[in-house]
Scaffold this motif. Structure first.
Motif, PDB file in Angstrom:
ATOM      1  N   ILE A 132       1.413 -16.794  -3.021  1.00 60.10           N
ATOM      2  CA  ILE A 132       1.370 -15.588  -3.992  1.00 60.10           C
ATOM      3  C   ILE A 132       0.040 -14.709  -3.455  1.00 60.10           C
ATOM      4  N   ILE A 133      -1.061 -15.571  -2.948  1.00 59.87           N
ATOM      5  CA  ILE A 133      -1.856 -15.045  -1.888  1.00 59.87           C
ATOM      6  C   ILE A 133      -1.679 -14.326  -0.955  1.00 59.87           C
ATOM      7  N   ALA A 134      -0.313 -14.502  -0.101  1.00 66.06           N
ATOM      8  CA  ALA A 134       0.499 -13.718   0.908  1.00 66.06           C
ATOM      9  C   ALA A 134       0.727 -12.274   0.186  1.00 66.06           C
ATOM     10  N   GLY A 135       1.264 -12.499  -1.322  1.00 70.69           N
ATOM     11  CA  GLY A 135       1.927 -11.232  -1.749  1.00 70.69           C
ATOM     12  C   GLY A 135       0.502 -10.414  -2.343  1.00 70.69           C
ATOM     13  N   PHE A 136      -0.859 -10.974  -2.820  1.00 71.86           N
ATOM     14  CA  PHE A 136      -1.546 -10.565  -3.060  1.00 71.86           C
ATOM     15  C   PHE A 136      -1.733  -9.531  -1.542  1.00 71.86           C
ATOM     16  N   ALA A 137      -2.187 -10.437  -0.638  1.00 75.09           N
ATOM     17  CA  ALA A 137      -2.696  -9.823   0.994  1.00 75.09           C
ATOM     18  C   ALA A 137      -1.558  -8.859   1.076  1.00 75.09           C
ATOM     19  N   GLY A 138      -0.614  -9.059   1.334  1.00 77.63           N
ATOM     20  CA  GLY A 138       0.067  -7.939   1.274  1.00 77.63           C
ATOM     21  C   GLY A 138       0.355  -7.022   0.410  1.00 77.63           C
ATOM     22  N   ILE A 139       0.221  -6.773  -0.400  1.00 78.10           N
ATOM     23  CA  ILE A 139      -0.285  -5.284  -1.352  1.00 78.10           C
ATOM     24  C   ILE A 139      -1.706  -4.822  -0.712  1.00 78.10           C
ATOM     25  N   ILE A 140      -2.406  -4.826  -0.376  1.00 79.69           N
ATOM     26  CA  ILE A 140      -3.945  -4.695  -0.100  1.00 79.69           C
ATOM     27  C   ILE A 140      -3.360  -3.810   2.096  1.00 79.69           C
ATOM     28  N   SER A 141      -2.533  -4.969   2.525  1.00 76.43           N
ATOM     29  CA  SER A 141      -2.035  -4.143   3.246  1.00 76.43           C
ATOM     30  C   SER A 141      -0.673  -3.104   3.745  1.00 76.43           C
ATOM     31  N   PHE A 142       0.115  -2.926   1.946  1.00 77.69           N
ATOM     32  CA  PHE A 142       0.837  -1.878   2.189  1.00 77.69           C
ATOM     33  C   PHE A 142      -0.171  -1.145   2.010  1.00 77.69           C
ATOM     34  N   SER A 143      -0.574  -1.101   0.935  1.00 76.10           N
ATOM     35  CA  SER A 143      -1.248   0.243   0.513  1.00 76.10           C
ATOM     36  C   SER A 143      -2.130   0.741   0.927  1.00 76.10           C
ATOM     37  N   LEU A 144      -2.635   0.351   2.583  1.00 77.46           N
ATOM     38  CA  LEU A 144      -3.925   0.420   2.926  1.00 77.46           C
ATOM     39  C   LEU A 144      -3.177   1.229   4.537  1.00 77.46           C
ATOM     40  N   LEU A 145      -1.761   0.776   5.022  1.00 79.14           N
ATOM     41  CA  LEU A 145      -0.851   0.965   5.126  1.00 79.14           C
ATOM     42  C   LEU A 145      -0.865   2.302   4.820  1.00 79.14           C
ATOM     43  N   PHE A 146       0.297   2.835   3.820  1.00 78.56           N
ATOM     44  CA  PHE A 146       0.359   4.203   3.048  1.00 78.56           C
ATOM     45  C   PHE A 146      -0.800   5.471   2.924  1.00 78.56           C
ATOM     46  N   LEU A 147      -1.995   4.433   2.760  1.00 75.03           N
ATOM     47  CA  LEU A 147      -3.380   6.024   2.660  1.00 75.03           C
ATOM     48  C   LEU A 147      -3.454   5.899   4.051  1.00 75.03           C
ATOM     49  N   PHE A 148      -3.899   4.991   4.843  1.00 76.74           N
ATOM     50  CA  PHE A 148      -3.969   5.361   6.562  1.00 76.74           C
ATOM     51  C   PHE A 148      -2.409   6.331   7.097  1.00 76.74           C
ATOM     52  N   VAL A 149      -1.447   5.790   7.000  1.00 76.65           N
ATOM     53  CA  VAL A 149      -0.672   6.856   7.704  1.00 76.65           C
ATOM     54  C   VAL A 149       0.014   8.708   6.387  1.00 76.65           C
ATOM     55  N   GLU A 150      -0.067   8.012   5.105  1.00 76.13           N
ATOM     56  CA  GLU A 150      -0.111   9.719   4.339  1.00 76.13           C
ATOM     57  C   GLU A 150      -1.164  10.505   3.885  1.00 76.13           C
ATOM     58  N   PHE A 151      -2.367   9.988   4.014  1.00 78.15           N
ATOM     59  CA  PHE A 151      -3.518  10.369   3.945  1.00 78.15           C
ATOM     60  C   PHE A 151      -4.649  10.959   4.826  1.00 78.15           C
ATOM     61  N   LEU A 152      -4.839   9.513   5.976  1.00 81.11           N
ATOM     62  CA  LEU A 152      -5.126  10.096   6.888  1.00 81.11           C
ATOM     63  C   LEU A 152      -4.963  10.454   8.202  1.00 81.11           C
ATOM     64  N   PHE A 153      -3.385  10.185   7.762  1.00 75.29           N
ATOM     65  CA  PHE A 153      -2.719  10.331   9.133  1.00 75.29           C
ATOM     66  C   PHE A 153      -2.948   9.730  10.605  1.00 75.29           C
ATOM     67  N   ILE A 154      -3.043   8.651  10.244  1.00 74.98           N
ATOM     68  CA  ILE A 154      -2.676   7.744  11.920  1.00 74.98           C
ATOM     69  C   ILE A 154      -1.783   7.310  11.721  1.00 74.98           C
ATOM     70  N   PRO A 155      -1.678   7.565  13.143  1.00 73.97           N
ATOM     71  CA  PRO A 155       0.350   6.852  13.238  1.00 73.97           C
ATOM     72  C   PRO A 155       0.572   5.955  13.019  1.00 73.97           C
ATOM     73  N   TYR A 156       1.791   4.823  12.050  1.00 69.14           N
ATOM     74  CA  TYR A 156       1.920   4.362  11.712  1.00 69.14           C
ATOM     75  C   TYR A 156       2.264   3.009  12.295  1.00 69.14           C
ATOM     76  N   ILE A 157       2.399   2.933  13.962  1.00 70.56           N
ATOM     77  CA  ILE A 157       1.395   1.841  14.640  1.00 70.56           C
ATOM     78  C   ILE A 157       0.213   1.018  14.688  1.00 70.56           C
ATOM     79  N   TYR A 158      -0.900   2.508  14.708  1.00 69.52           N
ATOM     80  CA  TYR A 158      -2.059   2.093  14.607  1.00 69.52           C
ATOM     81  C   TYR A 158      -2.681   1.509  13.239  1.00 69.52           C
ATOM     82  N   ALA A 159      -1.608   2.100  12.582  1.00 69.88           N
ATOM     83  CA  ALA A 159      -2.552   1.730  10.684  1.00 69.88           C
ATOM     84  C   ALA A 159      -2.026   0.538  10.826  1.00 69.88           C
ATOM     85  N   LEU A 160      -0.496   0.386  11.039  1.00 72.48           N
ATOM     86  CA  LEU A 160      -0.018  -1.268  10.285  1.00 72.48           C
ATOM     87  C   LEU A 160      -1.490  -2.288  11.090  1.00 72.48           C
ATOM     88  N   ILE A 161      -0.997  -2.729  12.056  1.00 71.13           N
ATOM     89  CA  ILE A 161      -2.319  -3.710  12.485  1.00 71.13           C
ATOM     90  C   ILE A 161      -3.648  -3.491  12.483  1.00 71.13           C
TER      91      ILE A 161
END
Length: 140
Positions: free
Chosen positions: A14-43
């Motif tokens: 459950i906690i990992a799922g919550f952290a996952g939501i944070i991770s996926f949200s940030l990943l999307f934000l970094f790639v789609e709005f800040l134009f960071i390459p997805y590998i760097y955004a993932l890290i």
């Protein structure tokens, strides 16, 4: 009665799922709005969400642990680094080789790393092996 180890794993998931939501949200934000390459955004997104994951798990899932933060946090992050490596390679492979969307690739890579992370953190980061028999429901 359900063995406590399953309850702990469920809490961790459950906690990992919550952290996952944070991770996926940030990943999307970094790639789609800040134009960071997805590998760097993932890290970056993984490191942030994994830190949140530690804070919550320390106080909730592994509250009985006597492990000190000086020991548990570095181990948690080292194991997370291993998972991050697997997730990054898997995500890049699925995205670049099969043309999957980076979010779908990341989603596919997540479950295995979660199971491995739980096991490593249970035994090493939080030193819960003293609770293993009790958590498995084994009576002496």
């Amino acid at each position: 009665m359900i063995p406590k180890i399953f309850v702990r794993f469920f809490e961790y998931a459950i906690i990992a799922g919550f952290a996952g939501i944070i991770s996926f949200s940030l990943l999307f934000l970094f790639v789609e709005f800040l134009f960071i390459p997805y590998i760097y955004a993932l890290i970056i997104s993984y490191i942030i969400s994994h830190s949140v994951n530690y804070i919550i798990n320390k106080d909730y899932t592994f509250k009985e642990s006597h492990a000190r933060k000086r020991r548990s946090f570095p181990l948690f992050m080292i194991f997370g680094l291993g998972s991050l490596t697997v997730i990054t390679i898997s995500t890049a492979f699925l995205t670049e080789s099969f043309g999957l969307h980076y979010i779908l690739s990341r989603l596919i890579a997540a479950p295995v790393s979660g199971l491995v992370n739980f096991s490593l953190n249970y035994f090493f980061s939080f030193g819960m092996k003293e609770f293993l028999e009790e958590d498995l429901g084994i009576k002496k």
